[in-house]
Design a protein around this motif. Structure first.
Motif, PDB file in Angstrom:
ATOM      1  N   ALA A 127       0.690  -1.289  -0.016  1.00 41.93           N
ATOM      2  CA  ALA A 127       0.039  -0.050  -0.041  1.00 41.93           C
ATOM      3  C   ALA A 127       0.795   1.110  -0.020  1.00 41.93           C
ATOM      4  N   VAL A 128       0.477   2.426  -0.960  1.00 37.04           N
ATOM      5  CA  VAL A 128       1.090   3.384  -0.867  1.00 37.04           C
ATOM      6  C   VAL A 128      -0.006   4.640  -0.096  1.00 37.04           C
ATOM      7  N   GLU A 129       0.537   5.737   0.454  1.00 36.67           N
ATOM      8  CA  GLU A 129      -0.646   6.858   0.614  1.00 36.67           C
ATOM      9  C   GLU A 129      -0.308   8.099  -0.052  1.00 36.67           C
ATOM     10  N   VAL A 130      -1.176   8.731  -0.565  1.00 34.76           N
ATOM     11  CA  VAL A 130      -0.775   9.962  -1.444  1.00 34.76           C
ATOM     12  C   VAL A 130      -1.306  11.070  -0.668  1.00 34.76           C
TER      13      VAL A 130
ATOM     14  N   VAL B 225       3.697  10.824  -2.509  1.00 35.40           N
ATOM     15  CA  VAL B 225       3.432   9.401  -2.360  1.00 35.40           C
ATOM     16  C   VAL B 225       4.360   8.688  -1.490  1.00 35.40           C
ATOM     17  N   LYS B 226       3.854   7.861  -0.593  1.00 34.99           N
ATOM     18  CA  LYS B 226       4.927   7.476   0.351  1.00 34.99           C
ATOM     19  C   LYS B 226       4.541   5.868   0.754  1.00 34.99           C
ATOM     20  N   PRO B 227       5.184   4.794   0.856  1.00 39.57           N
ATOM     21  CA  PRO B 227       4.762   3.488   1.357  1.00 39.57           C
ATOM     22  C   PRO B 227       4.219   3.574   2.551  1.00 39.57           C
ATOM     23  N   ILE B 228       3.268   2.640   2.827  1.00 43.85           N
ATOM     24  CA  ILE B 228       2.871   2.480   4.119  1.00 43.85           C
ATOM     25  C   ILE B 228       2.867   1.182   4.596  1.00 43.85           C
ATOM     26  N   GLU B 229       2.916   0.878   5.917  1.00 44.53           N
ATOM     27  CA  GLU B 229       2.601  -0.548   6.402  1.00 44.53           C
ATOM     28  C   GLU B 229       1.270  -0.886   6.299  1.00 44.53           C
ATOM     29  N   ILE B 230       1.041  -2.075   5.822  1.00 48.35           N
ATOM     30  CA  ILE B 230      -0.370  -2.569   5.724  1.00 48.35           C
ATOM     31  C   ILE B 230      -1.035  -3.048   6.855  1.00 48.35           C
TER      32      ILE B 230
END
Length: 231
Positions: A211-214, A219-224
């Motif tokens: 998952a990524v968060e915008v 845009v940055k990766p996030i922990e699921i």
């Protein structure tokens, strides 16, 4: 890897103002995975999806899809890449009201000039994949929201795309339909498709491989987080 952004971003000029819809972004989308793109309205997530879907060109940076350098493709080449490589699934289904389920699924193949016999075979296979064979002769108004979305998924699959892009595909669905649709998309990823799902609902993370968060165009990766729909 089916798609890659290298420092790719998008900006628009409005009068004297420059609006940055997406900041320079590095991102890869791989076959066999479901990528969740999370963010509030106006964050840039739909712009990111539009770049991956070859609907728009990046303003800067590089974009590669299915081994092609998108920046250098003309409009006709871009349209052909979309039609042959990418399947789109939208929040509001975008089914054609006068057409039956199977006729809706057949539309992309007709645009590709596929023979009638092959259309019949591939439409039947796509409908079977999403469990909608028995409703192939139904009009959209005769189907529930979840059933319409599954027809839309079948239409996205019928061209045998490598990349499936979904823009808020569950926003109009009840909880049970939502689960069915996400399970369908998860199965597609397991079977080798690259699937990207844009959503504002963090609960969909339970179906994602990554998952990524915008937020504000970044845009940055996030922990699921494996959050249940029952919580």
């Amino acid at each position: 890897m089916i798609a890659e952004l290298k420092g790719a971003g998008k900006e628009y000029q409005t009068g004297d103002q420059t609006i940055v819809a997406l900041q320079p972004t590095d991102l890869q989308l791989n076959e066999g995975e479901l990528l969740l793109i999370i963010g509030p309205s106006g964050s840039g997530k739909t712009t990111l999806l539009s770049l991956l879907g070859c609907v728009i060109y990046p303003s800067y940076g590089d974009l590669f899809v299915a081994g092609q350098y998108v920046n250098k493709l003309n409009a006709k080449e871009l349209a052909q890449l979309r039609l042959q490589t990418i399947g789109f699934v939208f929040q509001n289904f975008n089914l054609l009201a006068p057409l039956t389920a199977e006729e809706n699924v057949a539309v992309p193949l007709r645009l590709l000039g596929v023979s009638r016999s092959e259309i019949k075979q591939r439409v039947a296979q796509a409908l079977e994949t999403v469990g909608m064979t028995e409703r192939r002769n139904y009009l959209p108004r005769q189907l529930s929201g979840g059933q319409q979305q599954r027809i839309a998924i079948a239409r996205a699959l019928v061209t045998q795309p490598r990349l499936v892009l979904c823009d808020e595909p569950t926003a109009s669905l009840d909880k049970n339909s939502l689960k069915l649709v996400m399970q369908e998309l998860r199965t597609l990823a397991k079977n080798g498709k690259a699937v990207a799902v844009v959503t504002h609902d963090p609960r969909l993370q339970q179906y994602a491989d990554r998952a990524v968060e915008v937020k504000n165009g970044y845009v940055k990766p996030i922990e699921i987080q494996k959050v249940s729909f029952d919580e």
